[in-house]
Design a protein around this motif. Structure first.
Motif, PDB file in Angstrom:
ATOM      1  N   MET A 145      -5.230  -0.289  -3.449  1.00  0.00           N
ATOM      2  CA  MET A 145      -4.071   0.569  -3.547  1.00  0.00           C
ATOM      3  C   MET A 145      -4.259   2.098  -4.072  1.00  0.00           C
ATOM      4  N   VAL A 146      -3.592   2.879  -3.857  1.00  0.00           N
ATOM      5  CA  VAL A 146      -4.036   4.215  -4.653  1.00  0.00           C
ATOM      6  C   VAL A 146      -3.248   3.996  -5.833  1.00  0.00           C
ATOM      7  N   LYS A 147      -3.780   4.488  -7.105  1.00  0.00           N
ATOM      8  CA  LYS A 147      -3.251   4.748  -8.298  1.00  0.00           C
ATOM      9  C   LYS A 147      -3.704   6.076  -9.003  1.00  0.00           C
ATOM     10  N   VAL A 148      -2.843   6.566  -9.815  1.00  0.00           N
ATOM     11  CA  VAL A 148      -3.266   7.800 -10.790  1.00  0.00           C
ATOM     12  C   VAL A 148      -4.328   7.519 -11.569  1.00  0.00           C
ATOM     13  N   LYS A 149      -5.254   7.988 -11.504  1.00  0.00           N
ATOM     14  CA  LYS A 149      -6.517   7.668 -12.377  1.00  0.00           C
ATOM     15  C   LYS A 149      -6.583   8.551 -13.744  1.00  0.00           C
ATOM     16  N   ASP A 150      -6.019   9.814 -13.618  1.00  0.00           N
ATOM     17  CA  ASP A 150      -5.949  10.680 -14.770  1.00  0.00           C
ATOM     18  C   ASP A 150      -5.054  11.757 -14.518  1.00  0.00           C
ATOM     19  N   ILE A 187       0.717  -1.260   0.121  1.00  0.00           N
ATOM     20  CA  ILE A 187      -0.087  -0.082  -0.074  1.00  0.00           C
ATOM     21  C   ILE A 187       0.747   1.289   0.011  1.00  0.00           C
ATOM     22  N   ALA A 188       1.951   1.431   0.880  1.00  0.00           N
ATOM     23  CA  ALA A 188       2.757   2.344   0.975  1.00  0.00           C
ATOM     24  C   ALA A 188       3.482   2.759  -0.307  1.00  0.00           C
ATOM     25  N   SER A 189       4.080   1.469  -1.046  1.00  0.00           N
ATOM     26  CA  SER A 189       4.677   1.796  -2.139  1.00  0.00           C
ATOM     27  C   SER A 189       3.719   2.099  -3.366  1.00  0.00           C
ATOM     28  N   SER A 190       2.453   1.915  -3.366  1.00  0.00           N
ATOM     29  CA  SER A 190       1.781   2.342  -4.447  1.00  0.00           C
ATOM     30  C   SER A 190       1.398   3.884  -4.205  1.00  0.00           C
ATOM     31  N   GLY A 191       1.545   4.424  -2.769  1.00  0.00           N
ATOM     32  CA  GLY A 191       1.495   5.560  -2.437  1.00  0.00           C
ATOM     33  C   GLY A 191       2.723   6.429  -3.026  1.00  0.00           C
ATOM     34  N   PHE A 221      -6.361  10.818  -8.218  1.00  0.00           N
ATOM     35  CA  PHE A 221      -5.930   9.476  -7.719  1.00  0.00           C
ATOM     36  C   PHE A 221      -7.613   8.770  -7.723  1.00  0.00           C
ATOM     37  N   THR A 222      -7.003   7.621  -7.446  1.00  0.00           N
ATOM     38  CA  THR A 222      -8.213   6.493  -7.354  1.00  0.00           C
ATOM     39  C   THR A 222      -7.937   5.277  -6.653  1.00  0.00           C
ATOM     40  N   ALA A 223      -8.642   4.598  -5.724  1.00  0.00           N
ATOM     41  CA  ALA A 223      -8.265   3.450  -4.966  1.00  0.00           C
ATOM     42  C   ALA A 223      -8.580   2.358  -5.685  1.00  0.00           C
TER      43      ALA A 223
END
Length: 138
Positions: free
Chosen positions: A64-69, A11-15, A52-54
């Motif tokens: 995980m957090v991801k860049v949505k757009d 999770i922290a790595s995705s952040g 961002f999106t989860a």
């Protein structure tokens, strides 16, 4: 089922990855804060934004957090009267980017703090794993 410590690291790595992307976008905005169009009356650089999106990682069983757009800010451009400027229109007005350096610096500070927080989580997990291994040895 995944180990909770391993899940925390993922999770922290995705952040970290998401905040790295955000920092790149903020840096690009700052670098182009005064970039006008190339021809008279043309539009200048338009500020970029990060959303961002989860997302659920089914293998790990965590969100995980991801860049949505990476989008563009539709706020109006700043217009100044500079008749001698190469990008000035027929009336002498030049369009400047819709980038506010104060907002970008605030975003950069927030990005930095989020990055540091995620990095601290990873350090804490590593410390806990190390303590667990030490405990098992004795």
């Amino acid at each position: 089922m995944i180990d909770p410590l391993q899940a925390s690291t993922q999770i922290a790595s995705s952040g970290l990855e998401a905040q790295s992307t955000r920092l790149r976008v903020v840096s690009e905005n700052i670098a182009n804060a005064n970039a006008t169009g190339r021809t008279p009356g043309s539009d200048p650089y338009r500020r970029k934004t990060t959303t961002f999106t989860a997302e659920m990682d089914r293998a790990a069983g965590v969100r995980m957090v991801k860049v949505k757009d990476i989008g563009t800010d539709q706020a109006p451009f700043r217009v100044d009267y500079e008749p001698g400027h190469p990008a000035a229109d027929a009336s002498g007005y030049v369009k400047f980017p819709n980038v506010n350096s104060l907002i970008e610096m605030g975003d950069m500070r927030e990005t930095n703090r989020s990055y540091e927080a995620n990095l601290q989580v990873i350090k804490q997990v590593r410390s806990m794993v190390s303590m667990t291994i030490d405990l098992l040895r004795s």
